[in-house]
Design a protein around this motif. Structure first.
Motif, mmCIF file in Angstrom:
data_model
loop_
_atom_site.group_PDB
_atom_site.id
_atom_site.type_symbol
_atom_site.label_atom_id
_atom_site.label_comp_id
_atom_site.label_asym_id
_atom_site.label_seq_id
_atom_site.Cartn_x
_atom_site.Cartn_y
_atom_site.Cartn_z
ATOM 1 N N GLU A 138 21.640 117.605 68.734
ATOM 2 C CA GLU A 138 21.646 116.156 68.968
ATOM 3 C C GLU A 138 20.504 115.866 69.929
ATOM 4 O O GLU A 138 20.344 116.573 70.924
ATOM 5 C CB GLU A 138 22.928 115.698 69.669
ATOM 6 N N THR A 139 19.735 114.836 69.657
ATOM 7 C CA THR A 139 18.727 114.397 70.622
ATOM 8 C C THR A 139 18.296 112.968 70.327
ATOM 9 O O THR A 139 17.910 112.693 69.196
ATOM 10 C CB THR A 139 17.512 115.355 70.667
ATOM 11 N N PRO A 140 18.450 112.059 71.288
ATOM 12 C CA PRO A 140 19.107 112.216 72.581
ATOM 13 C C PRO A 140 20.586 112.547 72.396
ATOM 14 O O PRO A 140 21.204 112.151 71.417
ATOM 15 C CB PRO A 140 18.930 110.851 73.248
ATOM 16 N N LYS A 200 26.310 103.396 62.867
ATOM 17 C CA LYS A 200 25.661 102.919 64.078
ATOM 18 C C LYS A 200 24.423 102.068 63.762
ATOM 19 O O LYS A 200 24.544 100.986 63.207
ATOM 20 C CB LYS A 200 25.324 104.120 64.968
ATOM 21 N N TYR A 201 23.223 102.523 64.083
ATOM 22 C CA TYR A 201 22.043 101.666 63.972
ATOM 23 C C TYR A 201 21.679 101.300 62.534
ATOM 24 O O TYR A 201 21.203 100.194 62.274
ATOM 25 C CB TYR A 201 20.847 102.334 64.656
ATOM 26 N N LEU A 202 21.875 102.208 61.588
ATOM 27 C CA LEU A 202 21.476 101.889 60.219
ATOM 28 C C LEU A 202 22.288 100.719 59.674
ATOM 29 O O LEU A 202 21.740 99.792 59.078
ATOM 30 C CB LEU A 202 21.616 103.121 59.325
ATOM 31 N N GLY A 203 23.609 100.763 59.869
ATOM 32 C CA GLY A 203 24.441 99.625 59.485
ATOM 33 C C GLY A 203 24.188 98.449 60.419
ATOM 34 O O GLY A 203 23.886 97.337 59.986
ATOM 35 N N GLY A 204 24.346 98.715 61.714
ATOM 36 C CA GLY A 204 23.883 97.792 62.742
ATOM 37 C C GLY A 204 24.740 96.587 63.040
ATOM 38 O O GLY A 204 24.409 95.812 63.942
ATOM 39 N N HIS A 205 25.854 96.396 62.324
ATOM 40 C CA HIS A 205 26.634 95.179 62.532
ATOM 41 C C HIS A 205 28.126 95.454 62.767
ATOM 42 O O HIS A 205 28.952 94.548 62.632
ATOM 43 C CB HIS A 205 26.454 94.228 61.341
ATOM 44 N N GLY A 247 14.816 103.780 73.014
ATOM 45 C CA GLY A 247 16.097 103.353 72.491
ATOM 46 C C GLY A 247 16.919 102.481 73.413
ATOM 47 O O GLY A 247 16.537 102.157 74.536
ATOM 48 N N GLY A 248 18.102 102.126 72.902
ATOM 49 C CA GLY A 248 18.984 101.209 73.616
ATOM 50 C C GLY A 248 20.261 101.853 74.111
ATOM 51 O O GLY A 248 21.226 101.157 74.421
ATOM 52 N N THR A 308 21.337 110.134 65.097
ATOM 53 C CA THR A 308 22.038 108.850 65.198
ATOM 54 C C THR A 308 21.524 107.989 66.336
ATOM 55 O O THR A 308 21.257 106.798 66.158
ATOM 56 C CB THR A 308 23.552 109.097 65.373
ATOM 57 N N PHE A 309 21.385 108.564 67.539
ATOM 58 C CA PHE A 309 20.986 107.760 68.697
ATOM 59 C C PHE A 309 19.569 107.213 68.558
ATOM 60 O O PHE A 309 19.280 106.117 69.023
ATOM 61 C CB PHE A 309 21.088 108.601 69.980
#
Length: 381
Positions: free
Chosen positions: A141-143, A195-200, A294-295, A172-173
């Motif tokens: 995993e990174t981050p 997570k981010y790909l779906g985003g909603h 990133g966020g 993912t991150f």
């Protein structure tokens, strides 16, 4: 094709029967065939669905990969990778790992004779002493989640290639907007598409992306045989979400930087874990393998009190106290009791995951409003 263009167009073509610009939701379980075993690539929806196929093409393009498979969850995708192994095989992975992955590795697959080594992967030199003839997978995993540690993907790839070990990277991150593990030498990229790909915050899904056709065929066999596939409605929602991925990630990164800097300067805050700081461990590696930082970030209070952390989490108004991440709305999370509760406390503490640590998923709201919310909550602790 540049990333923003791929996000809007890759994998999607007008529907040939109607001209619909968005891939339709093919809500069907089976397909009429022209004759026994004579079909147009679709026989039963567990094996293939046109909406899902469009999404898989899109995600493969975003990761600069040749093949993608979508699963019913990120854990379903991770499960498929471990199913490439057999009893007696060994896996090297991080001691700072998403709790659900740790739980699967230790509670499910250790019972089937697979051995897992949890080590500090921020120093790639720690890998070599554990490599032996049984080592078959390096899971990175990174981050990392939640301490935002950075692992050198290129260095891991060199070791993996030398010993014929599969290198899988949970991206993912970072999302494909910020990081391209296949180009850095990874064999498999995993996403919690939730997570981010779906985003909603409205879909549960996972994905695997590879370049090697043999690995793809093995994973596709597992995908179809074990059946952890997403439905067409979820596939449609992710296709829609991906069209704004680049726009959302830009704002996540901008807001993440502002919130991280605010927290680092606040007198009541102890440590802030965000790879964009020059003094963050492995910041130089993050800068070289990521396009921005990133966020996602985590922090502790200077008064390392779990009670005060609880007070802060109950006091925020814009941040929602919830699991998950990567949506347009900002979330606050307590890893020790939520996402990482399955990891024994002594193991958590070894990696630095203290009870008062809080994780933030910074959304796309106005950064000043997010900072004001955190400030008023910090004033109450």
């Amino acid at each position: 094709m540049k990333f923003a263009t791929k996000a809007v167009h890759a994998g999607v073509a007008p529907d040939p029967s109607t001209g619909a610009i968005m891939t339709p939701i093919f809500q069907t379980s089976t397909y009429v065939q022209e004759g026994p075993a004579q079909h147009k690539g679709y026989a039963y929806a567990r094996g293939a669905n046109p909406t899902r196929n469009s999404l898989q093409k899109s995600i493969a393009a975003l990761e600069n990969g040749k093949f993608a498979l979508c699963f019913s969850s990120g854990m379903g995708a991770t499960d498929a990778v471990v199913k490439l192994l057999k009893p007696g095989d060994e896996v090297i992975t991080s001691n700072d790992l998403y709790g659900g992955t740790y739980r699967m590795f230790t509670k499910i697959y250790e019972k089937f004779g697979i051995k897992f080594h949890f080590i500090d992967l921020t120093n790639s030199a720690n890998i070599q002493p554990l490599v032996n003839a049984n080592t078959k997978l390096l899971w990175v995993e990174t981050p990392t989640n939640p301490l935002m540690n950075i692992v050198d993907i290129k260095a891991c790839a060199v070791i993996a290639k030398k010993h014929d070990i599969l290198l899988a990277v949970d991206n993912t991150f970072a999302s494909p907007y910020l990081q391209s593990p296949l180009e850095l030498g990874a064999d498999i990229v995993m996403h919690s598409v939730t997570k981010y790909l779906g985003g909603h915050s409205d879909v549960i899904m996972g994905a695997l992306v590879v370049n090697d056709e043999k690995i793809h065929q093995e994973l596709a066999f597992i995908h179809n045989s074990c059946g952890a596939v997403p439905g067409p409605q979820d596939s449609f929602l992710v296709l829609r979400g991906i069209k704004t991925l680049h726009l959302r990630m830009e704002r996540h990164c901008i807001n993440g930087k502002k919130v991280a800097e605010f927290l680092k300067a606040h007198p009541k805050v102890g440590r802030v874990y965000w790879p964009g700081f020059p003094d963050h461990p492995n910041h130089a590696i993050a800068k070289s393998q990521m396009r921005d930082f990133g966020g996602m970030l985590s922090f502790t209070l200077k008064d390392d009190s779990i009670e005060k952390a609880h007070t802060l989490m109950k006091s925020v108004e814009l941040f929602a106290l919830a699991e998950s991440l990567g949506g347009v709305e900002s979330l606050i999370n307590h890893p020790a009791s939520m996402t990482h509760a399955s990891i024994p406390k002594e193991e958590r503490l070894k990696s630095g995951l203290v009870d008062s640590l809080m994780r933030l998923s910074i959304g796309v709201e106005d950064a000043e409003d997010l900072i004001s919310d955190l400030e008023q909550a910090l004033n109450k602790v």
